[in-house]
Design a protein around this motif. Structure first.
Motif, PDB file in Angstrom:
ATOM      1  N   HIS A 103       4.262  44.488  13.206  1.00 51.73           N
ATOM      2  CA  HIS A 103       4.487  43.257  14.250  1.00 51.73           C
ATOM      3  C   HIS A 103       3.931  42.064  13.632  1.00 51.73           C
ATOM      4  O   HIS A 103       4.621  41.066  13.725  1.00 51.73           O
ATOM      5  CB  HIS A 103       3.901  43.769  15.384  1.00 51.73           C
ATOM      6  CG  HIS A 103       4.469  44.323  16.420  1.00 51.73           C
ATOM      7  ND1 HIS A 103       4.674  44.135  17.775  1.00 51.73           N
ATOM      8  CD2 HIS A 103       5.306  45.555  16.275  1.00 51.73           C
ATOM      9  CE1 HIS A 103       5.571  44.872  18.405  1.00 51.73           C
ATOM     10  NE2 HIS A 103       5.910  45.825  17.312  1.00 51.73           N
ATOM     11  N   LYS A 104       2.839  42.039  12.864  1.00 50.25           N
ATOM     12  CA  LYS A 104       2.146  40.909  12.226  1.00 50.25           C
ATOM     13  C   LYS A 104       3.092  40.337  11.235  1.00 50.25           C
ATOM     14  O   LYS A 104       3.109  38.858  11.184  1.00 50.25           O
ATOM     15  CB  LYS A 104       0.936  41.434  11.513  1.00 50.25           C
ATOM     16  CG  LYS A 104      -0.250  40.550  12.066  1.00 50.25           C
ATOM     17  CD  LYS A 104      -1.550  40.992  11.163  1.00 50.25           C
ATOM     18  CE  LYS A 104      -2.626  41.418  12.120  1.00 50.25           C
ATOM     19  NZ  LYS A 104      -3.777  41.978  11.370  1.00 50.25           N
ATOM     20  N   ASN A 114       1.907  50.494   9.315  1.00 51.64           N
ATOM     21  CA  ASN A 114       2.047  50.804  10.983  1.00 51.64           C
ATOM     22  C   ASN A 114       2.596  49.830  11.764  1.00 51.64           C
ATOM     23  O   ASN A 114       2.886  48.700  11.254  1.00 51.64           O
ATOM     24  CB  ASN A 114       0.507  51.299  11.322  1.00 51.64           C
ATOM     25  CG  ASN A 114      -0.400  50.185  11.134  1.00 51.64           C
ATOM     26  OD1 ASN A 114      -0.101  48.912  11.198  1.00 51.64           O
ATOM     27  ND2 ASN A 114      -1.741  50.433  10.867  1.00 51.64           N
ATOM     28  N   CYS A 115       2.632  50.094  13.019  1.00 52.54           N
ATOM     29  CA  CYS A 115       3.388  49.331  13.820  1.00 52.54           C
ATOM     30  C   CYS A 115       2.727  47.876  13.846  1.00 52.54           C
ATOM     31  O   CYS A 115       3.408  46.666  13.961  1.00 52.54           O
ATOM     32  CB  CYS A 115       3.520  49.814  15.250  1.00 52.54           C
ATOM     33  SG  CYS A 115       4.570  51.118  15.277  1.00 52.54           S
ATOM     34  N   LYS A 116       1.228  47.952  14.165  1.00 59.65           N
ATOM     35  CA  LYS A 116       0.585  46.634  14.342  1.00 59.65           C
ATOM     36  C   LYS A 116       0.712  45.822  13.240  1.00 59.65           C
ATOM     37  O   LYS A 116       0.950  44.487  13.214  1.00 59.65           O
ATOM     38  CB  LYS A 116      -1.064  47.243  14.291  1.00 59.65           C
ATOM     39  CG  LYS A 116      -1.716  45.934  15.165  1.00 59.65           C
ATOM     40  CD  LYS A 116      -3.276  46.408  15.278  1.00 59.65           C
ATOM     41  CE  LYS A 116      -4.148  45.351  15.703  1.00 59.65           C
ATOM     42  NZ  LYS A 116      -5.476  45.732  15.741  1.00 59.65           N
ATOM     43  N   LEU A 117       0.806  46.329  11.945  1.00 58.37           N
ATOM     44  CA  LEU A 117       1.082  45.344  10.783  1.00 58.37           C
ATOM     45  C   LEU A 117       2.316  45.010  10.554  1.00 58.37           C
ATOM     46  O   LEU A 117       2.657  43.861  10.432  1.00 58.37           O
ATOM     47  CB  LEU A 117       0.546  46.282   9.673  1.00 58.37           C
ATOM     48  CG  LEU A 117       0.573  45.545   8.107  1.00 58.37           C
ATOM     49  CD1 LEU A 117      -0.703  44.421   8.129  1.00 58.37           C
ATOM     50  CD2 LEU A 117       0.084  46.482   6.860  1.00 58.37           C
ATOM     51  N   CYS A 133       9.968  48.931  17.225  1.00 61.12           N
ATOM     52  CA  CYS A 133       9.802  47.624  16.114  1.00 61.12           C
ATOM     53  C   CYS A 133      11.253  47.227  15.631  1.00 61.12           C
ATOM     54  O   CYS A 133      11.279  45.794  15.597  1.00 61.12           O
ATOM     55  CB  CYS A 133       9.024  48.264  15.003  1.00 61.12           C
ATOM     56  SG  CYS A 133       7.109  48.314  15.100  1.00 61.12           S
TER      57      CYS A 133
END
Ligand SMILES: [Zn+2]
Length: 142
Positions: free
Chosen positions: A7-8, A2-5, A36
């Motif tokens: 980005h991390k 997902n986007c959150k991961l 992203c």
């Protein structure tokens, strides 16, 4: 992913410090996710600017170039000033410097009247810049 991961992991992805499998996962996500991908591009740009800065710092000619640039700017500013100021300013600096050196020598040569009392001498030294040597000596004689 997902986007959150994503980005991390992105910073490590850009730096290519992820394990191959994760690199591939992030790459896949960026293919599907425009925000992203855009973010990754921005990050790459930022990092490349930082990298360029680092390279410049290590460049032995960096300071020479900065100095030249500063002198160029200074030259433009100086050119606007009258010639007399341009000549007198370095002279004034030299005079101030010489006065400082001379004062230092005089201070060093002045016989310490209160040599027997070191604590008092050290207490007095900070004030020597504010007072003339003459009054202090007469003051101490009394
Ligand atoms: Zn995303």
């Amino acid at each position: 992913m997902n986007c959150k991961l994503a980005h991390k992991k992105l910073i490590f992805f850009v730096e290519q410090e992820l394990p191959v499998s994760e690199m591939e996962q992030v790459r896949q996500h960026l293919k599907q996710c425009a925000p992203c991908a855009h973010f990754a591009e921005e990050m790459k740009k930022t990092l490349s600017i930082i990298e360029a800065d680092k390279v410049e710092d290590e460049n032995p000619f960096f300071f020479t170039r900065v100095k030249a640039r500063l002198e160029n700017t200074a030259g433009k500013q100086v050119a606007a000033r009258p010639v007399l100021v341009r000549i007198l300013q370095p002279v004034a600096f030299s005079v101030i410097l010489l006065l400082g050196v001379y004062g230092g020598f005089k201070l060093g040569q002045t016989p310490t009247i209160n040599a027997g009392n070191n604590a008092e001498a050290q207490e007095l030294i900070p004030y020597w810049n504010e007072l003339d040597a003459e009054p202090i000596e007469t003051f101490l004689m009394e």
